[in-house]
Design an enzyme around this catalytic site. Structure first.
Site, PDB file in Angstrom:
ATOM      1  N   CYS A   5       0.827  -1.183   0.000  1.00  0.00           N
ATOM      2  CA  CYS A   5       0.000   0.000   0.000  1.00  0.00           C
ATOM      3  C   CYS A   5       0.866   1.239   0.000  1.00  0.00           C
ATOM      4  O   CYS A   5       2.080   1.162  -0.064  1.00  0.00           O
ATOM      5  CB  CYS A   5      -0.824   0.035   1.279  1.00  0.00           C
ATOM      6  SG  CYS A   5      -0.950  -1.513   2.135  1.00  0.00           S
ATOM      7  N   ARG A  30       0.041   2.822  -5.870  1.00  0.00           N
ATOM      8  CA  ARG A  30       0.592   1.694  -5.111  1.00  0.00           C
ATOM      9  C   ARG A  30      -0.492   0.713  -4.668  1.00  0.00           C
ATOM     10  O   ARG A  30      -0.189  -0.374  -4.174  1.00  0.00           O
ATOM     11  CB  ARG A  30       1.323   2.202  -3.865  1.00  0.00           C
ATOM     12  CG  ARG A  30       2.495   3.083  -4.175  1.00  0.00           C
ATOM     13  CD  ARG A  30       3.073   3.643  -2.893  1.00  0.00           C
ATOM     14  NE  ARG A  30       3.685   2.612  -2.093  1.00  0.00           N
ATOM     15  CZ  ARG A  30       4.941   2.241  -2.189  1.00  0.00           C
ATOM     16  NH1 ARG A  30       5.722   2.803  -3.074  1.00  0.00           N
ATOM     17  NH2 ARG A  30       5.425   1.314  -1.412  1.00  0.00           N
ATOM     18  N   TRP A  77      -3.811  -2.232  -1.191  1.00  0.00           N
ATOM     19  CA  TRP A  77      -3.884  -3.231  -2.264  1.00  0.00           C
ATOM     20  C   TRP A  77      -3.755  -4.592  -1.614  1.00  0.00           C
ATOM     21  O   TRP A  77      -2.696  -4.929  -1.082  1.00  0.00           O
ATOM     22  CB  TRP A  77      -2.732  -3.005  -3.247  1.00  0.00           C
ATOM     23  CG  TRP A  77      -2.747  -3.891  -4.447  1.00  0.00           C
ATOM     24  CD1 TRP A  77      -3.460  -3.697  -5.583  1.00  0.00           C
ATOM     25  CD2 TRP A  77      -1.979  -5.086  -4.656  1.00  0.00           C
ATOM     26  NE1 TRP A  77      -3.195  -4.701  -6.477  1.00  0.00           N
ATOM     27  CE2 TRP A  77      -2.297  -5.571  -5.944  1.00  0.00           C
ATOM     28  CE3 TRP A  77      -1.070  -5.804  -3.887  1.00  0.00           C
ATOM     29  CZ2 TRP A  77      -1.739  -6.731  -6.475  1.00  0.00           C
ATOM     30  CZ3 TRP A  77      -0.510  -6.971  -4.410  1.00  0.00           C
ATOM     31  CH2 TRP A  77      -0.836  -7.416  -5.697  1.00  0.00           C
ATOM     32  N   ASN A 103       2.375  -0.570   5.858  1.00  0.00           N
ATOM     33  CA  ASN A 103       2.646  -1.127   4.537  1.00  0.00           C
ATOM     34  C   ASN A 103       3.639  -2.266   4.721  1.00  0.00           C
ATOM     35  O   ASN A 103       4.703  -2.056   5.302  1.00  0.00           O
ATOM     36  CB  ASN A 103       3.244  -0.011   3.647  1.00  0.00           C
ATOM     37  CG  ASN A 103       3.860  -0.530   2.358  1.00  0.00           C
ATOM     38  OD1 ASN A 103       4.805   0.042   1.860  1.00  0.00           O
ATOM     39  ND2 ASN A 103       3.357  -1.614   1.828  1.00  0.00           N
ATOM     40  N   GLY A 104       3.264  -3.456   4.259  1.00  0.00           N
ATOM     41  CA  GLY A 104       4.176  -4.604   4.394  1.00  0.00           C
ATOM     42  C   GLY A 104       3.423  -5.813   4.921  1.00  0.00           C
ATOM     43  O   GLY A 104       2.206  -5.901   4.773  1.00  0.00           O
ATOM     44  N   GLU A 465       7.033  -8.371 -24.155  1.00  0.00           N
ATOM     45  CA  GLU A 465       6.646  -7.135 -23.471  1.00  0.00           C
ATOM     46  C   GLU A 465       5.337  -6.592 -24.037  1.00  0.00           C
ATOM     47  O   GLU A 465       4.483  -6.099 -23.294  1.00  0.00           O
ATOM     48  CB  GLU A 465       7.798  -6.118 -23.570  1.00  0.00           C
ATOM     49  CG  GLU A 465       7.501  -4.730 -23.022  1.00  0.00           C
ATOM     50  CD  GLU A 465       7.072  -4.677 -21.552  1.00  0.00           C
ATOM     51  OE1 GLU A 465       7.202  -5.680 -20.832  1.00  0.00           O
ATOM     52  OE2 GLU A 465       6.559  -3.615 -21.146  1.00  0.00           O
ATOM     53  N   LYS A 469       1.850  -5.914 -21.922  1.00  0.00           N
ATOM     54  CA  LYS A 469       1.111  -4.639 -21.926  1.00  0.00           C
ATOM     55  C   LYS A 469      -0.349  -4.867 -22.304  1.00  0.00           C
ATOM     56  O   LYS A 469      -1.251  -4.327 -21.686  1.00  0.00           O
ATOM     57  CB  LYS A 469       1.708  -3.627 -22.914  1.00  0.00           C
ATOM     58  CG  LYS A 469       3.004  -2.967 -22.533  1.00  0.00           C
ATOM     59  CD  LYS A 469       2.915  -2.019 -21.361  1.00  0.00           C
ATOM     60  CE  LYS A 469       3.252  -2.713 -20.088  1.00  0.00           C
ATOM     61  NZ  LYS A 469       4.486  -2.847 -19.510  1.00  0.00           N
ATOM     62  N   GLU A 472      -2.193  -6.757 -19.359  1.00  0.00           N
ATOM     63  CA  GLU A 472      -2.380  -6.119 -18.060  1.00  0.00           C
ATOM     64  C   GLU A 472      -3.339  -4.949 -18.090  1.00  0.00           C
ATOM     65  O   GLU A 472      -3.962  -4.649 -17.077  1.00  0.00           O
ATOM     66  CB  GLU A 472      -1.043  -5.730 -17.406  1.00  0.00           C
ATOM     67  CG  GLU A 472      -0.246  -4.661 -18.103  1.00  0.00           C
ATOM     68  CD  GLU A 472       1.091  -4.378 -17.404  1.00  0.00           C
ATOM     69  OE1 GLU A 472       1.230  -4.668 -16.220  1.00  0.00           O
ATOM     70  OE2 GLU A 472       1.982  -3.853 -18.080  1.00  0.00           O
ATOM     71  N   HIS A 488       5.577 -25.709 -32.242  1.00  0.00           N
ATOM     72  CA  HIS A 488       5.745 -26.859 -31.339  1.00  0.00           C
ATOM     73  C   HIS A 488       4.593 -26.952 -30.341  1.00  0.00           C
ATOM     74  O   HIS A 488       4.811 -27.273 -29.170  1.00  0.00           O
ATOM     75  CB  HIS A 488       7.086 -26.773 -30.618  1.00  0.00           C
ATOM     76  CG  HIS A 488       8.255 -26.876 -31.557  1.00  0.00           C
ATOM     77  ND1 HIS A 488       8.557 -28.032 -32.232  1.00  0.00           N
ATOM     78  CD2 HIS A 488       9.155 -25.958 -31.954  1.00  0.00           C
ATOM     79  CE1 HIS A 488       9.615 -27.830 -32.994  1.00  0.00           C
ATOM     80  NE2 HIS A 488       9.994 -26.579 -32.857  1.00  0.00           N
ATOM     81  N   LYS A 580       1.645  -0.958  -8.742  1.00  0.00           N
ATOM     82  CA  LYS A 580       2.900  -0.629  -9.416  1.00  0.00           C
ATOM     83  C   LYS A 580       4.119  -1.176  -8.682  1.00  0.00           C
ATOM     84  O   LYS A 580       5.061  -1.650  -9.279  1.00  0.00           O
ATOM     85  CB  LYS A 580       3.022   0.880  -9.563  1.00  0.00           C
ATOM     86  CG  LYS A 580       4.230   1.256 -10.388  1.00  0.00           C
ATOM     87  CD  LYS A 580       4.049   2.556 -11.080  1.00  0.00           C
ATOM     88  CE  LYS A 580       5.134   2.785 -12.092  1.00  0.00           C
ATOM     89  NZ  LYS A 580       4.960   1.955 -13.290  1.00  0.00           N
TER      90      LYS A 580
END
Ligand code: G6P
Length: 585
Positions: A5, A30, A77, A103-104, A465, A469, A472, A488, A580
């Site tokens: 967070c 965040r 989050w 946070n954690g 990549e 994009k 997500e 294959h 993020k």
């Protein structure tokens, strides 16, 4: 329940509500499941919190009242466990005297909770964080607030940045261990927040805390002591960054604003201190084993780096940070770890470098955020200088990370980078007419469920990549393969009109023959290349220029992903389920 967070605290002679609201909005990237604030008013702690985005919850609960000079805020989050009002922060002790934001993850919270329950504490949430408030309450029965916090913090295991207020004192107490916390200070005002971006509108005088730094904030006064080392001096650093540059201005989303900055970002990333780059090169030449470690988009930059360094004759092993553990027995003092991270706070990356360090490996890193844990824990680091990136999906920072690997490649091969030419080509790729073309391509793809992407060599990295994009932010399933690999197995999924994006690079003949295989099964071919080919149903024109193609080919894909998200009605800056900075393992 663990979470990651953003947190912020303010004590000073100004309106804490306004400062905290503005600051927490700048931390919303965040996490954005739920949000809450705590203020002290007339000797009471007032909590307002709920599930939802900051603006929604503020509209409902009005964070600007009652006005106060001291307060905390939190944006959350969830990684597991439910997103509920009760689980939103801040959390209180039993007597509503103490409020905390965290946070954690508190790894030993079950144990602490059992201990506290036996002593009569009642819990209102399923979070690990709530134990912190009750633990401080427990110790407050015997010692003063500051010492109670110290005792409580000493018992915590895991990762934490915590801020605490108490209804009777005009101070904020904080601690950090493995989760970021930055302090800001002005005359008569003190701040603490998860990153400098939240503080820059208010102060430029910043202190970057170290692990176990215990901090007491009063109006314009900051005291720091380290719970392990005792008395410590922490420097106040003056950070001069233009706040304007970080605002969304007239753009609909940060993501498009950030993509449009890419020409300047590329140039800035190449402007490095010669001596530092030399150290990187020396270490790369000297090391017996080199691991390139990162997560997400930064991992794709590492993968690109591994191809570039291999072209220069250097073998490296790119590895996803959360998988690094499996390779520990291969790490020794002759190993070089190059860790790449936009935030410098990704927990998996930090864990990997810490374990590698224990085995005496050298840690060099490539980072965007100055003062982040990764910059502090590395032997050397290069800053990519991309500026703040707010959109959750990394775009300009990917370009900047690639630029650093291009720079290392050019130093190793003595092949010059034509900065001006590349910059001009990036600008062209971002021009209005190019963007309009991409918008047309997005219209064709917006209702599809699957997209397949292929490339060979550097173009394979671009395919990965680009797929990330698209997935997500537009939630369309996208999968990338090396051109030679799709036959294959996965080719079984190609049906009439399945969109296939093909990146054409140096191995042109081979990738075109792989494209024939897709076309023969009905694939709808979108070619990303310098020249149009008969086999393409749609063509996205990009310059072909050796290593720099890594940059040219991804730009239209970032624009495509952005456009797809917008057309499908999603907010590209805040994709569902993502954050993020992933500060949990
Ligand atoms: C998260 C973000 C990604 C990012 C990854 C690594 O998953 O959503 O966009 O690429 O973390 O982040 P880092 O800050 O280490 O580059």
């Amino acid at each position: 329940m663990s979470k990651m967070c953003g947190i912020i605290g303010y004590v000073g002679n100004k309106n804490a509500n306004e400062i905290i609201l503005k600051g927490i909005k700048r931390l919303e990237y965040r996490g954005y499941d739920s949000v809450g604030v705590a203020f002290v008013k007339d000797g009471k702690i007032i909590i307002k919190k709920d599930v939802g985005r900051i603006d929604e919850v503020h509209k409902k609960l009005n964070f600007l009242e009652p006005e106060s000079n001291i307060g905390l805020a939190h944006t959350r989050w969830a990684t597991h466990g439910s997103v509920t009002k009760g689980n939103a922060h801040p959390h209180l002790d039993c007597n509503e005297k103490i409020a905390i934001v965290h946070n954690g993850i508190i790894e030993n919270y079950q144990e602490i909770k059992e201990f506290l329950k036996k002593r009569g504490h009642e819990f209102k949430s399923q979070t690990d964080s709530e134990v912190i408030a009750h633990l401080i309450e427990e110790f407050s029965r015997r010692v003063d607030f500051e010492n109670a916090c110290k005792k409580a913090f000493s018992m915590l295991q895991g990762s934490f940045a915590v801020l605490v207020i108490n209804k009777d004192e005009e101070k904020i107490i904080g601690i950090r261990k493995d989760s970021p916390l930055v302090i800001g200070i002005n005359e008569n005002e003190s701040f603490a927040a998860s990153d400098i971006y939240a503080l820059l509108p208010f102060t430029r005088n910043l202190i970057f805390l170290h692990n176990y730094d215990f901090v007491v904030l009063e109006k314009g006064k900051v005291r720091i002591e380290n719970l392990i080392e005792g008395k410590v001096e922490r420097e106040v650093e003056r950070i001069d960054i233009n706040v304007e540059e970080t605002d969304k201005k007239d753009f609909h989303h940060y993501m498009i604003k950030e993509i449009l900055e890419e020409a300047d970002v590329f140039e800035r990333a190449l402007n490095q201190d010669e001596l530092k780059v030399k150290k990187f090169i020396e270490e790369i030449k000297k090391a017996k084993k080199i691991f390139l470690v990162a997560a997400g988009t930064s991992y794709h930059a590492c993968l690109a780096g591994s191809y570039l360094l291999a072209k220069a004759g250097i073998f490296t092993r790119p590895i996803i940070a959360s998988e690094f553990n499996n390779f520990l027995n291969a790490i020794d003092e002759d190993t070089l770890i190059i860790a790449v991270s936009q935030s410098g706070e990704t927990a998996d990356v930090l864990e990997a470098i810490r374990k590698a360090k224990e085995r005496k490996a050298k840690i060099f890193s490539i980072v965007n955020v100055y003062g982040s844990s990764l910059t502090r824990e590395s032997d050397e680091f290069l800053l990519i200088n991309a500026g703040f990136e707010i959109s959750v999906a990394a775009t300009k920072t990917y370009i900047a990370e690639l630029a650093i690997f291009l720079l290392l490649h050019s130093k190793l091969t003595n092949k010059k980078i034509n900065k001006e030419e590349i910059k001009a080509k990036i600008l062209d790729l971002l021009s209005r007419s190019r963007r309009e073309h991409i918008e047309k391509v997005a219209e064709l793809l917006k209702d599809k469920q699957h997209v397949f992407l292929i490339g060979r060599g550097l173009e394979y990295v671009t395919a990965l990549e680009a797929a990330l994009k698209i997935k997500e932010i537009s939630y369309i399933h996208a999968e990338a393969f090396p051109g030679g690999e799709i036959k294959h197995g996965t080719i079984a999924l190609i049906e009439k009109d399945t969109p296939c994006i093909v990146f054409v690079g140096e191995e042109k003949e081979k990738i075109l023959s792989n494209t024939e295989e897709l076309k023969a099964r009905g694939g709808f071919i979108i070619g990303v290349s310098e020249q149009n080919e008969r086999i393409f149903d749609i063509w996205i024109k990009v310059p072909q220029d050796g290593e720099a193609s890594l940059i040219y080919q991804i730009i239209p894909m970032q624009l495509l992903a952005y456009r797809l998200a917008v057309l499908r009605g999603f907010d590209p800056d805040k994709p569902r389920n993502l954050a993020k900075s992933v500060t949990v393992l």
